[in-house]
Write a protein that holds these residues in place. Structure first.
Motif, PDB file in Angstrom:
ATOM      1  N   GLN A 177       7.603   0.862 -10.299  1.00 35.89           N
ATOM      2  CA  GLN A 177       7.827   0.078  -9.090  1.00 35.89           C
ATOM      3  C   GLN A 177       6.515  -0.369  -8.460  1.00 35.89           C
ATOM      4  OE1 GLN A 177       9.805   2.028  -5.772  1.00 35.89           O
ATOM      5  NE2 GLN A 177      10.677   0.057  -5.110  1.00 35.89           N
ATOM      6  N   ARG A 178       5.549   0.534  -8.351  1.00 32.38           N
ATOM      7  CA  ARG A 178       4.264   0.160  -7.744  1.00 32.38           C
ATOM      8  C   ARG A 178       3.534  -0.869  -8.608  1.00 32.38           C
ATOM      9  NH1 ARG A 178       0.749   3.677  -4.462  1.00 32.38           N
ATOM     10  NH2 ARG A 178      -0.473   3.950  -6.350  1.00 32.38           N
ATOM     11  N   ILE A 179       3.643  -0.748  -9.914  1.00 34.25           N
ATOM     12  CA  ILE A 179       3.020  -1.746 -10.789  1.00 34.25           C
ATOM     13  C   ILE A 179       3.706  -3.094 -10.589  1.00 34.25           C
ATOM     14  CG2 ILE A 179       2.623  -2.441 -13.190  1.00 34.25           C
ATOM     15  CD1 ILE A 179       2.253   0.579 -13.815  1.00 34.25           C
ATOM     16  N   PHE A 180       5.034  -3.097 -10.515  1.00 31.02           N
ATOM     17  CA  PHE A 180       5.768  -4.345 -10.310  1.00 31.02           C
ATOM     18  C   PHE A 180       5.383  -5.007  -8.995  1.00 31.02           C
ATOM     19  CE2 PHE A 180       9.518  -2.188 -12.692  1.00 31.02           C
ATOM     20  CZ  PHE A 180       8.902  -2.408 -13.914  1.00 31.02           C
ATOM     21  N   LEU A 181       5.097  -4.201  -7.965  1.00 28.55           N
ATOM     22  CA  LEU A 181       4.787  -4.723  -6.633  1.00 28.55           C
ATOM     23  C   LEU A 181       3.313  -5.041  -6.415  1.00 28.55           C
ATOM     24  CD1 LEU A 181       7.042  -2.333  -4.529  1.00 28.55           C
ATOM     25  CD2 LEU A 181       7.406  -4.786  -4.941  1.00 28.55           C
ATOM     26  N   LEU A 182       2.472  -4.672  -7.351  1.00 25.11           N
ATOM     27  CA  LEU A 182       1.032  -4.778  -7.138  1.00 25.11           C
ATOM     28  C   LEU A 182       0.571  -6.193  -6.824  1.00 25.11           C
ATOM     29  CD1 LEU A 182      -1.511  -3.122  -6.983  1.00 25.11           C
ATOM     30  CD2 LEU A 182      -1.774  -3.402  -9.451  1.00 25.11           C
ATOM     31  N   ASN A 183       1.138  -7.177  -7.478  1.00 24.22           N
ATOM     32  CA  ASN A 183       0.740  -8.558  -7.233  1.00 24.22           C
ATOM     33  C   ASN A 183       1.094  -9.015  -5.814  1.00 24.22           C
ATOM     34  OD1 ASN A 183      -0.527 -10.904  -8.320  1.00 24.22           O
ATOM     35  ND2 ASN A 183       1.474 -11.866  -8.503  1.00 24.22           N
ATOM     36  N   ALA A 184       2.019  -8.318  -5.170  1.00 21.17           N
ATOM     37  CA  ALA A 184       2.440  -8.646  -3.796  1.00 21.17           C
ATOM     38  C   ALA A 184       2.260  -7.433  -2.884  1.00 21.17           C
ATOM     39  CB  ALA A 184       3.892  -9.105  -3.799  1.00 21.17           C
ATOM     40  N   TRP A 185       1.211  -6.665  -3.099  1.00 22.39           N
ATOM     41  CA  TRP A 185       1.021  -5.406  -2.374  1.00 22.39           C
ATOM     42  C   TRP A 185       0.955  -5.593  -0.861  1.00 22.39           C
ATOM     43  CZ3 TRP A 185      -3.152  -4.492   0.742  1.00 22.39           C
ATOM     44  CH2 TRP A 185      -4.258  -5.349   0.586  1.00 22.39           C
ATOM     45  N   PHE A 211       4.160   1.106   0.068  1.00 22.40           N
ATOM     46  CA  PHE A 211       4.092   1.745  -1.239  1.00 22.40           C
ATOM     47  C   PHE A 211       2.672   2.164  -1.627  1.00 22.40           C
ATOM     48  CE2 PHE A 211       8.039  -0.570  -1.363  1.00 22.40           C
ATOM     49  CZ  PHE A 211       8.892   0.309  -1.990  1.00 22.40           C
ATOM     50  N   PHE A 212       1.681   1.747  -0.836  1.00 20.57           N
ATOM     51  CA  PHE A 212       0.284   1.999  -1.162  1.00 20.57           C
ATOM     52  C   PHE A 212      -0.412   2.700  -0.001  1.00 20.57           C
ATOM     53  CE2 PHE A 212       1.781  -1.619  -3.576  1.00 20.57           C
ATOM     54  CZ  PHE A 212       1.417  -1.265  -4.872  1.00 20.57           C
ATOM     55  N   GLU A 262      -3.509   3.925   2.476  1.00 26.78           N
ATOM     56  CA  GLU A 262      -4.554   3.162   3.166  1.00 26.78           C
ATOM     57  C   GLU A 262      -5.765   2.973   2.252  1.00 26.78           C
ATOM     58  OE1 GLU A 262      -6.975   3.213   7.427  1.00 26.78           O
ATOM     59  OE2 GLU A 262      -5.970   5.041   6.747  1.00 26.78           O
ATOM     60  N   GLU A 263      -6.156   4.017   1.533  1.00 28.28           N
ATOM     61  CA  GLU A 263      -7.287   3.918   0.616  1.00 28.28           C
ATOM     62  C   GLU A 263      -7.007   2.898  -0.480  1.00 28.28           C
ATOM     63  OE1 GLU A 263      -5.925   6.851   1.546  1.00 28.28           O
ATOM     64  OE2 GLU A 263      -7.556   7.824   2.623  1.00 28.28           O
ATOM     65  N   GLU A 264      -5.803   2.935  -1.036  1.00 28.96           N
ATOM     66  CA  GLU A 264      -5.447   1.986  -2.088  1.00 28.96           C
ATOM     67  C   GLU A 264      -5.438   0.551  -1.565  1.00 28.96           C
ATOM     68  OE1 GLU A 264      -2.633   4.918  -4.799  1.00 28.96           O
ATOM     69  OE2 GLU A 264      -1.713   3.757  -3.173  1.00 28.96           O
ATOM     70  N   GLN A 265      -4.961   0.352  -0.351  1.00 28.49           N
ATOM     71  CA  GLN A 265      -4.961  -0.985   0.223  1.00 28.49           C
ATOM     72  C   GLN A 265      -6.387  -1.528   0.346  1.00 28.49           C
ATOM     73  OE1 GLN A 265      -2.472  -1.379   3.769  1.00 28.49           O
ATOM     74  NE2 GLN A 265      -1.172   0.267   2.997  1.00 28.49           N
ATOM     75  N   VAL A 266      -7.315  -0.683   0.758  1.00 34.14           N
ATOM     76  CA  VAL A 266      -8.716  -1.118   0.866  1.00 34.14           C
ATOM     77  C   VAL A 266      -9.288  -1.393  -0.522  1.00 34.14           C
ATOM     78  CG1 VAL A 266     -11.043  -0.432   1.572  1.00 34.14           C
ATOM     79  CG2 VAL A 266      -9.097  -0.029   3.099  1.00 34.14           C
ATOM     80  N   LEU A 267      -8.975  -0.548  -1.498  1.00 36.70           N
ATOM     81  CA  LEU A 267      -9.418  -0.804  -2.870  1.00 36.70           C
ATOM     82  C   LEU A 267      -8.907  -2.148  -3.368  1.00 36.70           C
ATOM     83  CD1 LEU A 267      -8.785   2.650  -4.609  1.00 36.70           C
ATOM     84  CD2 LEU A 267     -10.991   1.677  -3.945  1.00 36.70           C
ATOM     85  N   LEU A 268      -7.658  -2.442  -3.066  1.00 32.54           N
ATOM     86  CA  LEU A 268      -7.061  -3.709  -3.510  1.00 32.54           C
ATOM     87  C   LEU A 268      -7.687  -4.900  -2.787  1.00 32.54           C
ATOM     88  CD1 LEU A 268      -3.374  -2.502  -3.803  1.00 32.54           C
ATOM     89  CD2 LEU A 268      -4.958  -3.033  -5.692  1.00 32.54           C
ATOM     90  N   GLU A 269      -7.937  -4.754  -1.496  1.00 33.48           N
ATOM     91  CA  GLU A 269      -8.625  -5.825  -0.761  1.00 33.48           C
ATOM     92  C   GLU A 269     -10.009  -6.069  -1.344  1.00 33.48           C
ATOM     93  OE1 GLU A 269      -7.954  -6.399   3.739  1.00 33.48           O
ATOM     94  OE2 GLU A 269      -7.685  -4.241   3.415  1.00 33.48           O
TER      95      GLU A 269
END
Length: 147
Positions: A67-75, A81-82, A84-91
């Protein structure tokens, strides 16, 4: 699409240098899932099918959920699902991958400084730079996807 040439065979020294970066990344403070999220997101942006195939499989092997992989493009629309640390990594991944748009913004850098020390920020930047280099190799040489 057929492979143009095998970079690993054609330029062994360049590949050895890239694997030196990979060896460095094995010992950074990010966990395996965090590293794979960076690799998948950059590969989505760059459109590297070879790397997307490899890193989604690796993420699943390390315990990431489909599910998280499916949503990654629209995180951004699925932030719950992510972490705070992951959101910053993605940004950071998006801004550094798309460096010509605005670069790593002050806002994102500030968020990173609230969560990570400078050494970890440097490691994150190196992880993003490395997958972007691999994406460019994969796309330029038409690396084949295993079936």
């Amino acid at each position: 699409m057929s492979t143009r040439f095998d970079m690993a065979t054609t330029d062994k020294a360049a590949y050895k240098a890239m694997f030196g970066l990979e060896a460095y990344l094995q010992n950074i403070s990010l966990n395996k899932i965090q590293k794979e999220l960076i690799k998948i997101r950059a590969s989505q942006i760059n459109g590297c099918a070879f790397c997307l195939d490899m890193h989604t499989k690796d993420a699943l092997k390390y315990g990431e959920t489909p599910q998280r992989i499916f949503l990654l493009n629209a995180w951004r629309d699925a932030k719950e699902f992510f972490t705070e640390e992951e959101q910053v990594l993605l940004e950071m991944t998006e801004e550094i991958t798309l460096i010509s748009q605005k670069g790593l913004t002050e806002e994102t850098y500030y968020k990173a400084k609230q969560l990570f020390d400078e050494a970890t920020i440097a490691q994150i930047i190196m992880a993003i730079i490395t997958i972007n280099a691999w994406n460019r190799i994969g796309i330029s040489t038409h690396l084949p996807i295993a079936k």
